[in-house]
Structure formats: C-alpha cells, structure tokens
Design a protein around this motif. Structure first.
Motif, PDB file in Angstrom:
ATOM      1  N   ALA A 193       2.724  -2.145  37.456  1.00 50.44           N
ATOM      2  CA  ALA A 193       2.914  -0.987  38.334  1.00 50.44           C
ATOM      3  C   ALA A 193       1.575  -0.337  38.674  1.00 50.44           C
ATOM      4  CB  ALA A 193       3.851   0.019  37.670  1.00 50.44           C
ATOM      5  N   ILE A 194       0.670  -0.286  37.674  1.00 53.25           N
ATOM      6  CA  ILE A 194      -0.644   0.300  37.933  1.00 53.25           C
ATOM      7  C   ILE A 194      -1.428  -0.548  38.932  1.00 53.25           C
ATOM      8  CG2 ILE A 194      -2.883   0.754  36.878  1.00 53.25           C
ATOM      9  CD1 ILE A 194      -1.492   1.783  34.452  1.00 53.25           C
TER      10      ILE A 194
ATOM     11  N   LEU B  94      -3.691   7.116  44.555  1.00 51.89           N
ATOM     12  CA  LEU B  94      -2.462   7.721  44.075  1.00 51.89           C
ATOM     13  C   LEU B  94      -2.373   7.763  42.561  1.00 51.89           C
ATOM     14  CD1 LEU B  94       0.053   6.039  46.569  1.00 51.89           C
ATOM     15  CD2 LEU B  94      -1.098   8.253  46.759  1.00 51.89           C
ATOM     16  N   LEU B  95      -3.408   7.278  41.863  1.00 49.52           N
ATOM     17  CA  LEU B  95      -3.396   7.223  40.411  1.00 49.52           C
ATOM     18  C   LEU B  95      -4.114   8.437  39.820  1.00 49.52           C
ATOM     19  CD1 LEU B  95      -4.199   3.447  39.759  1.00 49.52           C
ATOM     20  CD2 LEU B  95      -1.978   4.578  39.545  1.00 49.52           C
ATOM     21  N   SER B  96      -3.643   8.814  38.661  1.00 50.97           N
ATOM     22  CA  SER B  96      -4.312   9.898  37.924  1.00 50.97           C
ATOM     23  C   SER B  96      -5.593   9.348  37.290  1.00 50.97           C
ATOM     24  CB  SER B  96      -3.373  10.446  36.846  1.00 50.97           C
ATOM     25  OG  SER B  96      -3.083   9.429  35.896  1.00 50.97           O
ATOM     26  N   PRO B  97      -6.501  10.226  36.846  1.00 45.77           N
ATOM     27  CA  PRO B  97      -7.735   9.734  36.197  1.00 45.77           C
ATOM     28  C   PRO B  97      -7.461   8.845  34.987  1.00 45.77           C
ATOM     29  CG  PRO B  97      -7.956  12.028  36.768  1.00 45.77           C
ATOM     30  CD  PRO B  97      -6.516  11.680  37.048  1.00 45.77           C
ATOM     31  N   THR B  98      -6.449   9.190  34.207  1.00 47.35           N
ATOM     32  CA  THR B  98      -6.134   8.361  33.038  1.00 47.35           C
ATOM     33  C   THR B  98      -5.634   6.987  33.455  1.00 47.35           C
ATOM     34  OG1 THR B  98      -5.529  10.373  31.818  1.00 47.35           O
ATOM     35  CG2 THR B  98      -4.791   8.263  30.907  1.00 47.35           C
ATOM     36  N   ALA B  99      -4.751   6.994  34.450  1.00 46.89           N
ATOM     37  CA  ALA B  99      -4.216   5.712  34.928  1.00 46.89           C
ATOM     38  C   ALA B  99      -5.306   4.865  35.585  1.00 46.89           C
ATOM     39  CB  ALA B  99      -3.077   5.968  35.902  1.00 46.89           C
ATOM     40  N   LEU B 100      -6.227   5.528  36.287  1.00 46.05           N
ATOM     41  CA  LEU B 100      -7.317   4.786  36.923  1.00 46.05           C
ATOM     42  C   LEU B 100      -8.234   4.148  35.868  1.00 46.05           C
ATOM     43  CD1 LEU B 100      -8.656   4.066  39.621  1.00 46.05           C
ATOM     44  CD2 LEU B 100      -9.961   6.195  39.456  1.00 46.05           C
ATOM     45  N   LYS B 101      -8.474   4.869  34.789  1.00 46.45           N
ATOM     46  CA  LYS B 101      -9.283   4.311  33.704  1.00 46.45           C
ATOM     47  C   LYS B 101      -8.588   3.112  33.061  1.00 46.45           C
ATOM     48  CE  LYS B 101     -11.677   5.755  29.495  1.00 46.45           C
ATOM     49  NZ  LYS B 101     -11.941   6.895  28.565  1.00 46.45           N
TER      50      LYS B 101
END
Length: 817
Positions: A478-479, A486-493
């Motif tokens: 999904a990521i 559209l991703l949060s900083p945590t999800a982007l990391k």
C-alpha cells in the motif's frame, strides 16, 4: 678451467678486492687469499667493508669450505715509520693507474703500496676537527666515502687538485713527507698519447712541489713490454718490431712498436676495459638473481670475474655448443656459494622457513583448542532427538492461509465501503456477483470459520505468524502504491527503507540466478569436455597443454611486474604513479564526456594501481594444479619428462632458487667478450679485432712493417690476466691476416708474467738497471726550466712528444707572469 666438476674457494674483501691475491693448490681446489698486512687489512675494517668473505665457486656436490695456509706475500705495506732499505738516491717509481696506484722504490722487486686512486677531504676528529686529505682505503671509510672522488676521467687524469692530493698521500705513505725536498728521480706512468696540459700539471707537482732531481715519463704498457722482453740485464729490447695489446681498467689500446719506439700514429684506443665488464656482470647477476642483489657489490663481482671468467676462442660457436650439448654446459657451469652471514641478509634459510611454518601450525592448534574450550558443551545425539524441533509451515499451507486472508480482506473492504458511499457499495457488490447483502455476510462468516479451522489444524501460533507477515506485506504494498505527496513523514521514511531492503533482496536474487546459470554453464562445459575427452583425447590434451602454458606465462609476467614494482625507478612503478595521479584529477585526466566504466576493461586500472592481487594468484594456482592433474591423467610420461631435472641450456629457463648458491655459465664467456664486441654492453665502438686491423693498415712501410710487427704480439693489462686470452688473440689474428702471410711468419703471442704489476716492475727495471739510458730518458730540472712543463724526452717506453703550436699571446702572458 679443468675437466669435470671443480670447486674453487676464494676470499674477497669488500674494499680489498682490488689487491692481487696469492694462490696455492689444495688437492682439487684452489684457495685465494687477499693481502693481510698493514694498510690493506687495517683499512678494510675501517672502510666499512664486510671483511674477508669466502665465496665458494664450483660445480661439485660438496659444499665444505677449505682452509689452507697460502704462501707468504712479499708485497706487505711499510708505513711512514718503517725503515727502508732503499738508498738515498734510489728512484721513486709510481704507476698512477685509473684502477690502482702502485708505488715503491726502484730497488724493490714489487711495489710497496697498492691502493685505489680515491681522494676525499673531510674533518679529522683526531686533529681538532681540521680538514685533511684521505687517500686510498682511508677515503673509503664509512663516514667519508660519500665524498671520495677519482682524479681520472676514463684513464686520463683531468683534475690537477685531486692529482696533487693523491700524490701527496702517496709520498706521505712512502715515508718521504718529512724531507724538506725529495732529491730523487721519479719514474711515472702516463696514459697513451697523454695531453700536454695533463703532463704539465704533473711536472709542476714533481719539480715545484717535491723538488725532484729528474722525471722519467712512460706508458705503462710499454714499461710492461720492456720488463718482459728486455735482452739479458740491459734495457735493450729483444725485438724492435712488436704489437702490444693493453687491456686496462677503463680503456683498451693497440700499440705498435716500430724500430724500438712506440709508433703513436698507428695507435688505436677503445673505451672498453675491465670496469665495463665488471659493471655489466654485476647488472646481469642482479637481474637474474634479485634475491642476492644487496650483496652483489662491485668489488665482489670484480674479484669473482677475475677467477671465474675466461675468453672463448670463438664466442658464437661456443654459445651454440652450450645450447646443444648439455654435458659441455654442465662442464662449463659453476656454482657460487655465498657465505652464511651474507645469505642471512637476503632472507630466511630453508630451516628457518620450516621452523616458522611449524610454529604457525602449533599456534593454530593452540588457538583451535582455546576456541573449543570456550564453546558450550555439545549435546549428544540422544539429547538432540529428545528435543522437540519447532514445526514450520510449508509453502502450500502458507498459500492456503494467504488465500483465506485475501478473501476475508476483500469482503471487509467491501463492507467498509457502505459507510463511505452507499451507491459505490451496491455497484461493487453487483460487480462481485452478489444479489443480496446476506450473501456477502454469509460468505464472510464462512471465511472466518475457515480461518479458525486452519488455526485448529495448523496451530494458532503458526497461523497468527503467517497472518502478521501477510499484513506487513500488505502494508508495504500500500505504501509503494501511494504517491509520496500523500504519505506522512513516518510512512515516507518507511517507504525509503523498504526500497533499499527490496533492492538488496532483488540483487541477491539476481546473484543467485547468475550463479545458477554459471553452474549450469559449467556443467555443460564439463559435459562437453568429457565428451571431447572421450572422442578426441589427443586434441583435448593439446588444448590443456596450451592452456597450462598460457597460464604459466601469465603468472610469470605478473611476478615480474610485481618485482619491478618494488623498485621505484622501474617502469611499472612509474606507470602506477602516473595512474594514481591521473585518477586523482576531477575528470580522470581525460577531456570530454566522462564514460569511465562503460567498458569492463576500464576497471582494470585499479588492479594496475594496486600492483598485485594475492586472490588472483591463489585462483591461478588452483587452476594450474587442476590442469596438471588432467594432463597427468592423459599423458603421465609427458609430465614425468617435464618434471625431470633440467639439463644444459634448459636450466636457464627453469632457475633453481637456492638459499646461498647461484649458478654462472654463459656469463663466464660473455663478460670478457665486451672488449671484442662492445655492442654487448651498448657501446657504439669497434672491437679489439677491428682496432688491430685499423692499426696494422696505418703502419709505415705497408706490408713489410706489418709482417715484422705481427710476429711479436704482447698482451698486458688486467683483462689479459683472464684465462685463454692468448688463444683468443691468436685466433683473431689468424682470421685477420692473409693466409700467405701466416705461412711465411711465425706468429708469437705472449702474455706478461704479471699483467697487473709488470708495468711498475718495468719502470723500476729501467730506473735500477738502465744506467746511461735511464739518465738520458729523464727530464732534468734544467730541461724543465728551459723547455717548460709540457716537455717530454722520448725513449723506448715513452709517448711521442708533440709540441703545442706557438701562441704569441699566451707566451707574452707567461713571460709577464
């Protein structure tokens, strides 16, 4: 040179090797000892030499050193405080050579002093730090040898200051320095066709500095001929026509004697002598045996050359014979044994290598025992069987669980869509084929029941673990499908971390696939090789032999490049530094587009800069061992023949690495061949044979003089002390002269009794027994003051005097001075 094998033992001093050794036969061996008295012995120790090192030279199995007492040497040094037996008016005889200075009195049978013509000026700690001159072996002291210089350029004295210091040191060592003036005649040697300017400053030193009563100048080779060819006790020559060949330290001369005098117009000179021969031999031995390069000093090789080398009667024919006849090669070959103390400087001995290997093995065993003691005790087989091994899911079971989880996830997502958009929910439900909502609910309940059944069947923990992995993979997918915006900083990391992890996993998979492809390719190649080996064994054997030879050549080149790289002045080292400097530039030293790495060969630059690769060497060694096994399996007789000990000229291609020994064969004849073929050492000059031909052509009286001159050929000089010199000169003259002339005359080739010392003895003979002839040959003080310092009185052993053209300006300046 004797037949069969022999062993020669001779002592060589690091700085005393220029002295003539005395010899004595001991059974089948010869012992050579240098002078061991006075200056020579004392200065050897202070001069930083290695003392008397015994080098055993021979071709026998026995390597025992021989000890024998040589004959007493009469040429012992007598210092300034010694009591001389010479009379007050006894002449001083000095042979001023470019390799050695020999000085003494005319009444002596041999020179009192022999030392190299080296001069150094340094501070003397024993005289309040004042600067003083050091001459001969004193100048070779460790602390001042760097400033030691020779006054000679080739064999011509060119530096008046150094010549004066050398003469001062010689006079001091002879015990004449305390006299207010040396009221004695001097007999001096000078080079062939000495320049008037060089003669002038020598005459000024003798007359102005030492107040000599008279000076007699002569050529060293002519003095040697006088000593060996005088008639009874008089200074008259037995023959008035002769041809003198003088091969000295720096030059070789052809000196014809016509009517009892040296005929300078037909003299010829070659700038090749013993120095060039020794230098070429030293360089060759250092190249062939780099292991012993530190102990191959010039003086040692010079002493070895004098006793090992010999002239071949026909160089090309003997080389061909050495190549074809293995028995003759082994007869000529000699083995040189290096002293143990010197061999220790080149590396560990075989015994030390074996001991080091044993110590490493023992250390490895101790380390292994320590590691075993640190490990926990190993469980027994029964205990391992009693332990329960945790069960793992199979691939089919994992697929069953993931199928149920995927179906459950789709239904739950569809139900969640109802609370977001009811219209989309019904549209999706119709698309899935559901007519009523109850059908979806019943299917979802059945899916959950099926999951519970799997938990009861496979184990709740295993199913939960598989479900966690599935959820993690679903989250990662999904990521990756979601844009970064559209991703949060945590999800982007997390997305970036997952990219690197998946990239590494994909790389490992590619490597695995590549290895699998290589394994399959290797299996196919082995199958093809086995098929070819069965169908065409001869062709398969030829391919393997060629592959082995190519690999050996590659390993040889790599080893040579590695050895050359250790020398910073070598071409390999220069190329490596050039590559390092080039790669340090921003653009790699290249203009234009940066396309480095586009070709696989571009990466070899790092291998070249590294200078060696031990991993590649190990791989080649393994491959070479495999090739040898295959060749031995197909042709064992071929391997046995190749592994047999090489004989004859084959030894040159398979050198044996021994701890303290090395072989010398072809260099025994190649070294003295430089005077016949200077091109061997890169000199663009004619050889001695051509020089003799040119000299005979320019003689006066054409063939009449030539016929009488060639009947008496006299050889002198240090190189003519080499074995078979007489035979080689006779062979060259027979090829040079017409056949009808050889039938009419009796060709007589003679070698001086002592080619090194006979020049001094001839000068002493002229001074002691010359009588009126010697008096007439001396330049008196009155002649010096009247005729000037360039004047020369001609006699049977002198140069020809050519007066310098008159220069009015120079004469006027001289008169004013």
């Amino acid at each position: 040179r004797r037949g069969g094998t022999k062993k020669v033992v001779f002592s060589v001093g690091e700085v005393c090797s220029v002295a003539k050794e005395a010899a004595v036969d001991v059974g089948d061996e010869r012992v050579w000892r240098p002078l061991e008295a006075g200056l020579l012995k004392g200065q050897a120790g202070e001069g930083g030499g290695d003392g008397d090192d015994e080098w055993n030279v021979g071709a026998g199995a026995s390597k025992e050193k021989v000890s024998a007492e040589g004959p007493t040497c009469s040429r012992e040094f007598r210092g300034p405080e010694a009591e001389f037996s010479a009379k007050k008016d006894d002449a001083v005889v000095i042979d001023l050579g470019s390799s050695e200075v020999r000085a003494g009195f005319a009444s002596d049978s041999d020179p009192l002093l022999r030392f190299p013509p080296l001069v150094s000026r340094a501070r003397d700690p024993g005289s309040d730090g004042r600067r003083r001159n050091f001459v001969g072996y004193d100048a070779m002291h460790t602390s001042i040898r760097a400033g030691a210089r020779s006054p000679f350029e080739l064999n011509v004295p060119f530096n008046p200051t150094l010549v004066e210091r050398l003469m001062d040191g010689t006079i001091q060592l002879m015990g004449l320095a305390e006299d207010e003036k040396i009221d004695r005649p001097f007999v001096m040697t000078e080079p062939v066709c000495q320049m008037n300017t060089a003669r002038a400053f020598m005459m000024e030193i003798l007359f102005e500095g030492y107040q000599a009563s008279g000076v007699c100048l002569g050529v060293d080779a002519m003095f040697s001929y006088l000593y060996n060819a005088h008639r009874h006790d008089s200074c008259l020559l037995e023959r008035n026509q002769a041809l003198v060949l003088s091969c000295g330290f720096k030059a070789t001369h052809v000196l014809p004697i016509v009517d009892g005098r040296f005929y300078a117009a037909a003299a010829k000179r070659i700038n090749v002598g013993g120095d060039q021969a020794t230098y070429s031999l030293t360089r060759r031995l250092r190249l062939i045996y780099p292991k012993f390069a530190p102990i191959f000093t010039y003086d040692r090789i010079n002493a070895m050359k004098e006793e090992v080398c010999y002239f071949s009667e026909n160089y090309s024919m003997e080389l061909e014979r050495l190549q074809k006849d293995a028995d003759y090669f082994e007869k000529v070959e000699m083995v040189v044994e290096i002293p143990a103390e010197d061999a220790a400087k080149t590396g560990p001995s075989p015994e030390e290598v074996k001991k080091q290997k044993q110590n490493r093995m023992e250390s490895g065993k101790r380390l292994q025992e320590m590691m075993i003691n640190r490990r926990p005790p190993k469980k027994s087989v029964e205990a391992e069987k009693d332990e329960e091994v945790p069960r793992a899911l199979t691939e089919d079971e994992i697929k069953r669980i993931e199928a149920v989880l995927n179906q459950q996830n789709e239904l739950e997502v569809l139900f969640d869509l109802k609370f977001v958009n009811e219209e989309d929910f019904y549209f999706a439900m119709a698309k899935k084929g559901f007519k009523q909502r109850k059908q979806m609910e019943s299917l979802l309940d059945a899916t959950r029941s099926k999951l519970e059944e799997l938990q009861r069947e496979l184990g709740e923990n295993l199913v939960d673990e598989a479900q966690a992995k599935w959820q993690k993979r679903l989250y990662e997918d999904a990521i990756f499908e979601t844009p970064d915006t559209l991703l949060s900083p945590t999800a982007l990391k997390d997305k970036r971390r997952l990219k690197s992890i998946r990239g590494a996993a994909e790389a490992r998979e590619r490597v695995r696939q590549q290895k699998e492809a290589e394994r399959q390719q290797r299996a196919q190649a082995e199958a093809e090789a086995a098929r070819k080996k069965e169908e065409d064994p001869e062709g398969y054997l030829a391919e393997k032999i060629k592959e082995r030879d190519d690999l050996l050549q590659k390993m040889k080149y790599r080893k040579a490049a590695r050895e050359a790289g250790s020398d910073r002045r070598s071409q390999a080292s220069r190329n490596r530094m050039r590559l390092l400097a080039q790669q340090s530039l921003p653009d790699g030293g290249k203009k234009g587009a940066d396309n480095f790495g586009a070709r696989d060969d571009d990466w070899n630059v790092y291998h070249d800069m590294q200078g060696g690769n031990s991993e590649e060497d190990e791989q080649d060694e393994i491959l070479l061992a495999n090739l040898k096994e295959e060749i031995a399996e197909l042709a064992p007789e071929l391997v046995a023949a190749e592994e047999a000990e090489a004989r004859g000229a084959e030894k040159l291609y398979y050198p044996v690495d021994r701890y303290n020994e090395f072989d010398i064969c072809i260099d025994r004849i190649r070294t003295p061949e430089v005077i016949w073929q200077p091109s061997i050492v890169g000199l663009d000059q004619c050889g001695l044979s051509e020089a003799m031909s040119l000299s005979l052509r320019t003689l006066p009286g054409a063939s009449i003089t030539r016929d009488s001159v060639v009947q008496e050929v006299f050889l002198t000089g240090g190189m003519m002390n080499t074995e078979h010199a007489r035979d080689r000169v006779a062979t060259e003259l027979q090829q040079l002269l017409p056949v009808d002339l050889l039938k009419r005359i009796n060709l007589n080739v003679r070698v001086a009794k002592d080619p090194v010392l006979d020049a001094w003895r001839g000068a002493a003979f002229l001074a002691s027994r010359g009588g009126d002839t010697f008096v007439e040959s001396c330049i008196s003080r009155a002649d010096y003051e009247e005729m000037g310092p360039e004047y020369l009185k001609e006699h049977m052993a002198s140069n020809v005097y050519y007066q310098r053209p008159v220069d009015p300006k120079r004469d006027a300046k001289r008169r004013r001075r």
